[in-house]
Scaffold this motif. Sequence first.
Motif, PDB file in Angstrom:
ATOM      1  N   GLY B  53       0.713  -1.229   0.229  1.00 44.76           N
ATOM      2  CA  GLY B  53       0.068   0.253  -0.028  1.00 44.76           C
ATOM      3  C   GLY B  53       0.947   0.913   0.012  1.00 44.76           C
ATOM      4  N   ALA B  54       1.900   1.029  -0.081  1.00 45.37           N
ATOM      5  CA  ALA B  54       2.936   2.273   0.065  1.00 45.37           C
ATOM      6  C   ALA B  54       2.931   2.796  -1.843  1.00 45.37           C
ATOM      7  N   GLY B  55       2.686   2.216  -2.274  1.00 44.49           N
ATOM      8  CA  GLY B  55       2.134   3.456  -3.955  1.00 44.49           C
ATOM      9  C   GLY B  55       3.369   2.676  -4.105  1.00 44.49           C
ATOM     10  N   LYS B  56       3.917   1.303  -4.973  1.00 45.69           N
ATOM     11  CA  LYS B  56       5.558   1.152  -5.461  1.00 45.69           C
ATOM     12  C   LYS B  56       4.911   1.323  -6.360  1.00 45.69           C
ATOM     13  N   SER B  57       4.187  -0.356  -7.216  1.00 45.62           N
ATOM     14  CA  SER B  57       3.048  -0.194  -8.116  1.00 45.62           C
ATOM     15  C   SER B  57       3.000   1.444  -9.207  1.00 45.62           C
ATOM     16  N   THR B  58       2.157   2.541  -8.625  1.00 48.32           N
ATOM     17  CA  THR B  58       2.363   4.314  -8.547  1.00 48.32           C
ATOM     18  C   THR B  58       3.350   4.246  -9.453  1.00 48.32           C
ATOM     19  N   ILE B  59       4.814   4.093  -8.699  1.00 47.98           N
ATOM     20  CA  ILE B  59       6.129   4.328  -8.263  1.00 47.98           C
ATOM     21  C   ILE B  59       6.592   4.488  -9.905  1.00 47.98           C
ATOM     22  N   VAL B  60       6.627   2.818  -9.128  1.00 41.31           N
ATOM     23  CA  VAL B  60       7.620   1.495 -10.843  1.00 41.31           C
ATOM     24  C   VAL B  60       6.618   2.518 -12.165  1.00 41.31           C
ATOM     25  N   ASP B  61       5.286   2.751 -11.957  1.00 39.94           N
ATOM     26  CA  ASP B  61       4.446   2.859 -13.680  1.00 39.94           C
ATOM     27  C   ASP B  61       5.287   3.753 -13.920  1.00 39.94           C
ATOM     28  N   GLN B  62       5.334   5.255 -12.949  1.00 37.83           N
ATOM     29  CA  GLN B  62       5.738   6.469 -12.895  1.00 37.83           C
ATOM     30  C   GLN B  62       7.071   6.661 -13.593  1.00 37.83           C
ATOM     31  N   LEU B  63       8.153   5.535 -13.421  1.00 38.66           N
ATOM     32  CA  LEU B  63       9.881   5.151 -13.363  1.00 38.66           C
ATOM     33  C   LEU B  63       9.512   4.665 -15.087  1.00 38.66           C
ATOM     34  N   ILE B  64       8.355   3.837 -15.201  1.00 39.53           N
ATOM     35  CA  ILE B  64       8.661   3.457 -16.923  1.00 39.53           C
ATOM     36  C   ILE B  64       8.035   4.269 -17.614  1.00 39.53           C
ATOM     37  N   GLY B  65       6.960   5.227 -17.347  1.00 39.44           N
ATOM     38  CA  GLY B  65       6.684   5.922 -18.562  1.00 39.44           C
ATOM     39  C   GLY B  65       8.430   7.051 -18.544  1.00 39.44           C
ATOM     40  N   ARG B  66       8.590   7.225 -17.493  1.00 36.43           N
ATOM     41  CA  ARG B  66      10.043   8.799 -17.401  1.00 36.43           C
ATOM     42  C   ARG B  66      11.206   7.882 -18.375  1.00 36.43           C
ATOM     43  N   CYS B  67      11.315   6.463 -18.339  1.00 40.31           N
ATOM     44  CA  CYS B  67      11.870   5.561 -19.550  1.00 40.31           C
ATOM     45  C   CYS B  67      11.882   5.335 -20.548  1.00 40.31           C
ATOM     46  N   ARG B  68      10.613   5.313 -21.203  1.00 39.67           N
ATOM     47  CA  ARG B  68       9.685   5.643 -22.074  1.00 39.67           C
ATOM     48  C   ARG B  68       9.936   7.071 -22.749  1.00 39.67           C
ATOM     49  N   ALA B  69       9.832   8.357 -21.794  1.00 42.12           N
ATOM     50  CA  ALA B  69       9.786   9.049 -22.618  1.00 42.12           C
ATOM     51  C   ALA B  69      11.325   9.308 -22.846  1.00 42.12           C
ATOM     52  N   SER B  70      12.751   9.059 -22.267  1.00 42.86           N
ATOM     53  CA  SER B  70      13.708   9.228 -22.425  1.00 42.86           C
ATOM     54  C   SER B  70      14.322   8.001 -23.302  1.00 42.86           C
ATOM     55  N   GLY B  71      13.472   6.682 -24.606  1.00 46.38           N
ATOM     56  CA  GLY B  71      14.012   6.652 -25.032  1.00 46.38           C
ATOM     57  C   GLY B  71      14.238   5.182 -24.831  1.00 46.38           C
ATOM     58  N   HIS B  72      14.248   4.447 -23.481  1.00 47.91           N
ATOM     59  CA  HIS B  72      14.479   3.577 -22.596  1.00 47.91           C
ATOM     60  C   HIS B  72      13.761   2.853 -22.843  1.00 47.91           C
ATOM     61  N   ARG B  73      14.291   1.376 -23.273  1.00 46.62           N
ATOM     62  CA  ARG B  73      13.383  -0.163 -22.659  1.00 46.62           C
ATOM     63  C   ARG B  73      13.788  -0.596 -21.726  1.00 46.62           C
ATOM     64  N   VAL B  74      12.372  -1.267 -20.659  1.00 47.12           N
ATOM     65  CA  VAL B  74      12.343  -1.461 -19.497  1.00 47.12           C
ATOM     66  C   VAL B  74      11.798  -2.922 -19.067  1.00 47.12           C
ATOM     67  N   ALA B  75      12.803  -3.247 -17.985  1.00 47.18           N
ATOM     68  CA  ALA B  75      12.114  -4.301 -17.935  1.00 47.18           C
ATOM     69  C   ALA B  75      11.977  -4.699 -16.054  1.00 47.18           C
ATOM     70  N   VAL B  76      10.955  -4.995 -16.107  1.00 47.50           N
ATOM     71  CA  VAL B  76       9.390  -5.007 -14.537  1.00 47.50           C
ATOM     72  C   VAL B  76       9.827  -6.678 -14.093  1.00 47.50           C
ATOM     73  N   LEU B  77      10.272  -7.208 -13.626  1.00 46.32           N
ATOM     74  CA  LEU B  77       9.632  -8.045 -12.356  1.00 46.32           C
ATOM     75  C   LEU B  77       9.113  -7.757 -11.163  1.00 46.32           C
ATOM     76  N   ALA B  78       7.910  -8.125 -10.971  1.00 48.12           N
ATOM     77  CA  ALA B  78       7.207  -8.085  -9.606  1.00 48.12           C
ATOM     78  C   ALA B  78       6.853  -9.461  -9.093  1.00 48.12           C
TER      79      ALA B  78
END
Lengths: 323, 323
Positions: B53-78
């Motif tokens: 409930g701390a918001g990890k998933s929401t933060i990871v979603d935000q990080l994914i968004g910024r990565c994509r905006a920088s043109g980076h490809r990202v892999a997430v293991l949850a």
Amino acid sequence: MHEADLVLSGNWRAAAKLISRIECGDESVTPVLQRLYANGARLPVLGVTGPPGAGKSTIVDQLIGRCRASGHRVAVLAIDPSSPITGGAILGDRIRMAAHSADPGVFIRSMASRGRLGGLAAAVGNSLIVLDAMGVDRIVVETVGVGQSEIDISRHAQTILLVQTPTGGDHIQAIKAGLLDIGDVYAVNKADTVGADRMVSALRESVEFRCGRNGGESWQPPIIKTQAIDGTGVDELIDAIEAHRRHFVAHPEQLAQLLRSQARALLIEQVTEAMQNRYSQHGGELERLEGWLDEIIARRCHPYAAAWMLLHGREPGSIPIIQ
Amino acid sequence: MHEADLVLSGNWRAAAKLISRIECGDESVTPVLQRLYANGARLPVLGVTGPPGAGKSTIVDQLIGRCRASGHRVAVLAIDPSSPITGGAILGDRIRMAAHSADPGVFIRSMASRGRLGGLAAAVGNSLIVLDAMGVDRIVVETVGVGQSEIDISRHAQTILLVQTPTGGDHIQAIKAGLLDIGDVYAVNKADTVGADRMVSALRESVEFRCGRNGGESWQPPIIKTQAIDGTGVDELIDAIEAHRRHFVAHPEQLAQLLRSQARALLIEQVTEAMQNRYSQHGGELERLEGWLDEIIARRCHPYAAAWMLLHGREPGSIPIIQ
């Protein structure tokens, strides 16, 4: 007379010598312990734990005083985490031991945890077998249970008294160590200082959360404010400790379950420790571990394959490299 | 094409199938992993952890968004700790995965920890080897690191982002889990709620205590207030994460030391787990353990002697009783 018989007949000097041999890792004590374990009093052990400076020693001194006033003989095992440099707690224990040395009804033994590479858990468990055999009425083991404590007191004591103080740092340390979960009785010591009520309510919250998951037959840990220095609250504390003992008398199935789970935990701890020692002590196994680490770091072998190799006694570099 | 080559050439479908085989405990993946480990990109792994409930998933979603905006490809293991009954987090991850499924630059893999008897640590470590080989720019592993978490993220990630919220319960849970010690970067999420500043100062105290013991060359973990839901603070968070990576570039000896200690911890963990599994899975070893427990409870053998017997494969009841 046989060494075990001396201890069983109440010869505390023999008990002290036996504990010294246990501390040294002398394996010839095994048959003696076997006999003591079979013939001991099977007293419940009171474990007293909490962060450094919480006042555990002062509380234990008060408990000793009340035991003696009731005519009980008491044995105390104090696990001493002090560093060899400061030596603080060692000195403190020496002073305490001197204060009780004139009383033939009190046996205090200090055991240092510093400078050891494993084996303390076994030394504590084996020493408690000795204390149980020497004919006292009460057994207390006192340990700093904070952080990376080497001793998990919940494997050795059937009643755990957790001593806390109101101050924030201790609070955080205690929570961090998972200590809040293990108490059967809680003392909030130095209860005249700021934050005592906050600490009591933090403990109450933790206790209610835990007990809410158990059934109605389960023990409800009391939380008692104390000022050990002048004895305030110590009578209530003793009442609570005795009530916990009576709870087990009334619910023998709960005690049996606890004893079995403690024995299981001890067994697995010992087996695991023996395995880990193989990889942390100088010699063949440690060198093999370091060799496999080199393989992993150099990416010649991946970690889980290396674990398999290590488990099967393979030497580093013994596998063909797949590129 | 060889399975490992497919993954190395960027075939994410092959990577997903390989991870499924790892999850199933298929041992035939070992040579494939060996090859991927030797030829992977050796990307640092960002671990994101914190209480439920701390918001990890929401933060990871935000990080994914910024990565994509920088043109980076990202892999997430949850790593998903949800129970098979509530299934909450699994559902949440499915929704997230659906939201990113149209984006070929994002690979999200969920791994359930429920219902397993050991082996998750190995599955996570091996899956990270796959992610490292599939040609992405960033790797994130997300896990609930609270309480009895089966995964110690500090063995897998080179940068740990610890997500906290201001609320008291989470605070206690986090401290209890020893989480405050493992962060390289801290996010106090939901920073608009009551208690945010108290949480920041509790973290700062903990960080200063820890770093005070290290030298001047050591990393000073920043603490950043975020509101992941609207992206407040996320840019600062990414700056801090990248700064930690640059710290390791500037201090390669610190990275080398970390990698080696992680490899050591993994190896010992695997070896210990293999030993413990022997005594927790049905079959001869478990029955032998229970048999020795009976001997202990009946006081026919004392616990440490029983551990020795168990380690040496002796059957319960095989020793003469000394009374």
